[in-house]
Design an enzyme around this catalytic site. Sequence first.
Site, PDB file in Angstrom:
ATOM      1  N   ASP A   1      -0.718 -26.086  19.781  1.00 27.72           N
ATOM      2  CA  ASP A   1      -0.734 -26.160  21.267  1.00 27.72           C
ATOM      3  C   ASP A   1      -0.246 -24.851  21.870  1.00 27.72           C
ATOM      4  OD1 ASP A   1      -1.790 -28.708  22.181  1.00 27.72           O
ATOM      5  OD2 ASP A   1      -0.047 -29.566  21.150  1.00 27.72           O
ATOM      6  N   THR A   2      -0.752 -24.592  23.057  1.00 28.42           N
ATOM      7  CA  THR A   2      -0.595 -23.281  23.645  1.00 28.42           C
ATOM      8  C   THR A   2      -0.807 -23.382  25.146  1.00 28.42           C
ATOM      9  OG1 THR A   2      -1.421 -22.289  21.606  1.00 28.42           O
ATOM     10  CG2 THR A   2      -1.574 -20.934  23.578  1.00 28.42           C
ATOM     11  N   THR A   3      -0.363 -22.349  25.867  1.00 21.17           N
ATOM     12  CA  THR A   3      -0.598 -22.281  27.304  1.00 21.17           C
ATOM     13  C   THR A   3      -1.292 -20.966  27.623  1.00 21.17           C
ATOM     14  OG1 THR A   3       1.294 -23.653  27.909  1.00 21.17           O
ATOM     15  CG2 THR A   3       0.510 -22.130  29.556  1.00 21.17           C
TER      16      THR A   3
ATOM     17  N   GLN B   1       0.554 -17.821  25.753  1.00 19.39           N
ATOM     18  CA  GLN B   1       1.861 -17.965  25.129  1.00 19.39           C
ATOM     19  C   GLN B   1       1.936 -19.312  24.427  1.00 19.39           C
ATOM     20  OE1 GLN B   1       3.964 -17.387  28.931  1.00 19.39           O
ATOM     21  NE2 GLN B   1       4.792 -19.465  28.729  1.00 19.39           N
ATOM     22  N   SER B   2       2.732 -19.375  23.349  1.00 18.32           N
ATOM     23  CA  SER B   2       2.661 -20.563  22.512  1.00 18.32           C
ATOM     24  C   SER B   2       3.895 -20.704  21.645  1.00 18.32           C
ATOM     25  CB  SER B   2       1.422 -20.479  21.607  1.00 18.32           C
ATOM     26  OG  SER B   2       1.360 -21.554  20.694  1.00 18.32           O
TER      27      SER B   2
END
Length: 520
Positions: A339-341, A357-358
Site C-alpha cells: 500500500d502506498t499514497t 510515499q509508502s
Amino acid sequence: MTYRGVVVARNGAVATSQPLATAVGLHVLQEGGNFVDCALAISATLAVIEPYNSHLGGDAFIILYDANHRQVHALNASGPAPLAATPERFHEGIPLRGIQSASVPGLVSAWALLHERYATRELSDLLQPAIRYAQQGFPAGYRYTQVFRAHADLLRSFPITWRELVPDGELPYPGKMFTQPQLGWTLSRIASAGPMDFYRGAIAERIVRHCQHHGGLFTEADLAQPPAAWLQPLHVPYRDYSLFAQPPVSQGHILAQMMNILEGYDLRSMGTLSADVIHLQVEAKKLAFADRYAYLGDPRFVNVPMDKLLSKSYAERRRQQIDLHNAASSVTAGALEHDTTYFCVVDRYGNAISFIQSIFHSFGCAEVAEGTGILFNNRMTGFSLHPNSPNFLQPGKRTAHTLNAWLVTRDGELAFVGGTPGGDVQVQSNTQILCNLIDFGMNPQEAVEAPRWQHDAEGLKIEQRVPMAILQALERKGHRVLLLPDWGQSGAVQVIAVHPESKALLAGSDPRCDGHAAGW
C-alpha cells in the site's frame, strides 16, 4: 461520459487520495504557496490521516518540473538496510512484520531537500495542518474504517502501535475522531528543530532506544546519514512527448521500457480498450518485468545497464518477441549488449510535482517506535536472499523498489503529471493511463476512469466493465482472463494535465479510492 467531472483551473491544481489532504494542499496554493510548499503540507497530512498507506517511517520518490528552468529532477528517498542487516541474520527469511523488517526511513529527508531548494514558506507553518490533525483529531472515513477493522488483529499484536493508532481502544467508525498524540510530538519537534532532528536529534534518540529494547537493528550510525538524494530522472521519448520516470532503485524503468515497446505500434488505429491494445500492453509488461528481476538493484552495489535497457534498438528487439495473436506463457530477460499514497500538484507558475510515499504493506512493519508515534516500513522484505540476485541483501544497500512516479513534457513544456499506488501494478496502471492520454486523447478524468487490467502469475485480471467480446478475444489469444469488479483494479491514479491551447490545468482523480481533485 465520466463518473466524476474533470476539474478545470487556472491558478493551481491538486489531486490526492484523500479529500482532507486535497483541502490542505489547495489552501496552501490559495495562500500563495508554490508546488513544493503544497506538496510538503500534503505529504505530512497524509502520514497522519492515512497511516496504513504512508508514514514518517516510510520512503518517497519524487519527480518535479521546474518551470523557471524548464528542467525535470528526480528525488530518491528510499532508505538502505541497517548496517546490522546481514543475510546470515535472516537465515529463516526476512519477517513480514516487526521492526526488523524496516529499512532506514527516507521520507523526512526528502522534506529537507525539497524545502531547502524550492519552498517559499517555513516548514513549521507547512506542518501545522498535520500537527493539528495529529493532536486535535480528524474524522475517520469509510475506507479508514474498513482498513482498520480488516487489520485489527495485526494492530493488537503490537501494543504500542495499538495505543497510538487506536488511543481509546475502540475501532473506528465513520466520523469518529482520532488523534495520534505521540506523532503530534514528533511533527512538532520537526517543525521547531528541523527535519534533521529525525536523524540526529531527540527523535533519532527515541527511535534507537526503541530498537534497543525491542530487537530492532537501527543504530545512531544508520540514522546519521539521511538517505534522500537528487538524481537524474530516466528519460525516453514517446510519440511527440518526453516521458520522465524514476531511476534505480525504483522500478520506474519498467514503465519506460513498456512505453518504448508500445511506441512501435499504431495503438490509436487499433481502438481504445481493444483486445489488440490490451494484448500488446500485457505482453510488453511481461518483457519489462523479466528485465526488472534480472537487472534491477542498488546502482551503488551492482551494475544496472539502464542505457541499454532504455535504448530504442533494445525495444525493437524485445518487440520482435511479441506475437500479435498469442499470449506468451513465459518470457526471459533480454540479452544485453502493496500500500502506498500518491499525489500530484501543479502551481500557478507551471511548476509540477509527482510525489509517491509508502510504508510498503498496509501498516508497514506494524510497529510504532515508543514515544514517537512513527510507524515504520517493512521494505526489507523487498530484498532477495539469493546471492546471485542483483537485489541480494547487503548492509547499507537499498532494495529494488516498486515506488515510481512519472511526468511528461512536450517541447520542454509540462504536459502531464501523474501516478498511482499499487505495488507491481503501479507501472501497469501508469502505462494504461499514458496510452489513454497520449494515444487516445482522453482528458485526465476519462483516462483514470477507463476500465483497467492488471497482470500477475494468476492471469490477466480485468474489470468486468470491459465488453464480453473483448474478453473473449483476449482468451482466444491465450490469456487466462479473470474478472475483477467494475472498479476492482488496484490502482488509485491521480493525474493533472495542461491543456495544449488554453494552458488551463485539468485534474482527474480515481474513483477506485477516496481520491479528490481540486483547483482554483
